[in-house]
Write a protein that holds these residues in place. Sequence first.
Motif, short mmCIF file in Angstrom:
data_model
loop_
_atom_site.label_atom_id
_atom_site.label_comp_id
_atom_site.label_asym_id
_atom_site.label_seq_id
_atom_site.Cartn_x
_atom_site.Cartn_y
_atom_site.Cartn_z
N SER A 4 0.39 11.64 -2.28
CA SER A 4 -0.96 12.14 -2.54
C SER A 4 -1.47 12.75 -1.25
O SER A 4 -1.54 12.09 -0.22
CB SER A 4 -1.88 11.02 -3.01
N ARG A 5 -1.82 14.04 -1.29
CA ARG A 5 -2.19 14.75 -0.06
C ARG A 5 -3.60 14.39 0.41
O ARG A 5 -4.43 13.95 -0.39
CB ARG A 5 -2.08 16.26 -0.28
N PRO A 6 -3.87 14.57 1.70
CA PRO A 6 -5.23 14.32 2.21
C PRO A 6 -6.24 15.25 1.55
O PRO A 6 -5.88 16.32 1.03
CB PRO A 6 -5.11 14.62 3.71
N THR A 7 -7.51 14.86 1.59
CA THR A 7 -8.56 15.75 1.12
C THR A 7 -8.69 16.93 2.07
O THR A 7 -8.31 16.86 3.25
CB THR A 7 -9.90 15.02 1.02
N LEU A 8 -9.23 18.02 1.58
CA LEU A 8 -9.41 19.21 2.43
C LEU A 8 -10.32 18.90 3.61
O LEU A 8 -10.10 19.36 4.73
CB LEU A 8 -9.97 20.36 1.60
N PRO A 36 0.50 13.20 4.12
CA PRO A 36 -0.04 12.66 2.87
C PRO A 36 0.22 11.17 2.75
O PRO A 36 1.05 10.60 3.47
CB PRO A 36 0.72 13.45 1.79
N PHE A 37 -0.52 10.52 1.84
CA PHE A 37 -0.12 9.18 1.41
C PHE A 37 1.27 9.29 0.79
O PHE A 37 1.53 10.18 -0.01
CB PHE A 37 -1.06 8.65 0.33
N ARG A 38 2.15 8.38 1.14
CA ARG A 38 3.45 8.30 0.47
C ARG A 38 3.64 6.86 0.00
O ARG A 38 3.19 5.92 0.65
CB ARG A 38 4.57 8.71 1.41
N SER A 54 0.74 -4.15 -33.78
CA SER A 54 0.38 -5.21 -32.84
C SER A 54 1.40 -5.27 -31.70
O SER A 54 2.59 -5.04 -31.91
CB SER A 54 0.32 -6.57 -33.55
N LEU A 55 0.92 -5.59 -30.50
CA LEU A 55 1.77 -5.60 -29.32
C LEU A 55 1.32 -6.71 -28.37
O LEU A 55 0.13 -6.88 -28.12
CB LEU A 55 1.70 -4.24 -28.59
N LEU A 56 2.29 -7.42 -27.85
CA LEU A 56 2.07 -8.37 -26.76
C LEU A 56 2.95 -7.92 -25.60
O LEU A 56 4.16 -7.80 -25.75
CB LEU A 56 2.42 -9.80 -27.18
N SER A 57 2.34 -7.64 -24.44
CA SER A 57 3.08 -7.07 -23.32
C SER A 57 2.76 -7.81 -22.04
O SER A 57 1.61 -8.21 -21.80
CB SER A 57 2.73 -5.58 -23.17
N VAL A 58 3.78 -8.01 -21.23
CA VAL A 58 3.62 -8.58 -19.89
C VAL A 58 4.27 -7.62 -18.91
O VAL A 58 5.41 -7.17 -19.12
CB VAL A 58 4.29 -9.97 -19.78
N SER A 59 3.55 -7.27 -17.84
CA SER A 59 4.10 -6.31 -16.89
C SER A 59 3.78 -6.72 -15.47
O SER A 59 2.77 -7.38 -15.21
CB SER A 59 3.56 -4.89 -17.17
N VAL A 60 4.65 -6.33 -14.56
CA VAL A 60 4.41 -6.52 -13.12
C VAL A 60 4.70 -5.19 -12.43
O VAL A 60 5.47 -4.36 -12.94
CB VAL A 60 5.32 -7.62 -12.54
N PHE A 61 4.06 -4.98 -11.31
CA PHE A 61 4.30 -3.74 -10.56
C PHE A 61 4.23 -4.01 -9.06
O PHE A 61 3.63 -4.99 -8.63
CB PHE A 61 3.31 -2.64 -10.94
N ASP A 62 4.84 -3.14 -8.32
CA ASP A 62 4.82 -3.21 -6.86
C ASP A 62 4.67 -1.80 -6.32
O ASP A 62 5.42 -0.90 -6.70
CB ASP A 62 6.13 -3.83 -6.35
N LYS A 63 3.68 -1.59 -5.48
CA LYS A 63 3.44 -0.27 -4.88
C LYS A 63 3.42 -0.45 -3.36
O LYS A 63 2.54 -1.12 -2.83
CB LYS A 63 2.14 0.35 -5.36
N GLN A 64 4.37 0.14 -2.67
CA GLN A 64 4.47 0.05 -1.21
C GLN A 64 3.98 1.36 -0.62
O GLN A 64 4.67 2.37 -0.68
CB GLN A 64 5.91 -0.24 -0.81
N ILE A 65 2.78 1.34 -0.04
CA ILE A 65 2.13 2.55 0.46
C ILE A 65 2.48 2.75 1.93
O ILE A 65 2.37 1.83 2.74
CB ILE A 65 0.61 2.48 0.29
#
Length: 265
Positions: free
Chosen positions: A179-183, A208-210, A226-237
């Motif tokens: 994600s690039r910096p703001t102007l 930029p953010f990487r 109908s849906l039952l969902s379990v999720s996990v995520f990892d974001k390394q900035i």
Amino acid sequence: QSSGLPALQALLLDLTQRGTDVSRFAEGSPIHSRLPVDAAYYSSQRYLDSSFGGSYANWASAATTRRQLNPGDQYRVGEETRAAYVLANFRFAGRYPARGNIGVRAVRTRQAVRNSAVDFDAIQFIEPPPLPPAAAAIVPAAEQKTFERSYTDVLPSLNLIVDLSQKMLLRFAAAKVLSRPTLEELVPRYSVSLNPNVVSGGNPDLDPFRANQYDLSIEWYFRSGSLLSVSVFDKQIESLIQQGAEPLEIQGRRFTRLLPVNGAS
């Protein structure tokens, strides 16, 4: 491609006094001899009294007064990106059928920031420093300069769906993103202040953010609709953009420079 719109702040200018002796508009002061007469002790009221009846409104509406965009508030940011994509879909049969895609995106970014920037070596410091409100330094008018750079990012990605049963799915995704910096963060727009000695502005060298991000979820469709969902995520900035401070020396004087910088992960 994108460019920053110029700020719409304007100056009112009367150039009839350009090149003339304006010492008649100077205020008397015991330390007046230390300073350029048209810098610290120039009296705008004496100037208004001389030709405009002492009225700012008369001056602002005079035929010789012109409205002009402030050069220090004008900037232009150009970003040109070129990208190439490669994508492959896949599908596997077996006890647990799987499908998805894998790909990579290569992006080349060219950046040009044009803005007014002050030549720090041209700043004139008054010695010994005068008493307030007199200026302790004369900062020259900013000049338009262009800061150019380019950088390349390679961004792989993977999306996978595994059918654990007719009613249960396992999803996995991994990708590198940016994600690039703001102007505004890229525009230098340097300002210099004394007591404390501070230089502030943007940073045209910002990356930029990487980030590397991963998602894993299990979805159970136990009945229609109908849906039952379990999720996990990892974001390394990486290259997090934050406000930074660094030492800066101007003509042997120590300043603190405040600007956005790329910080730690």
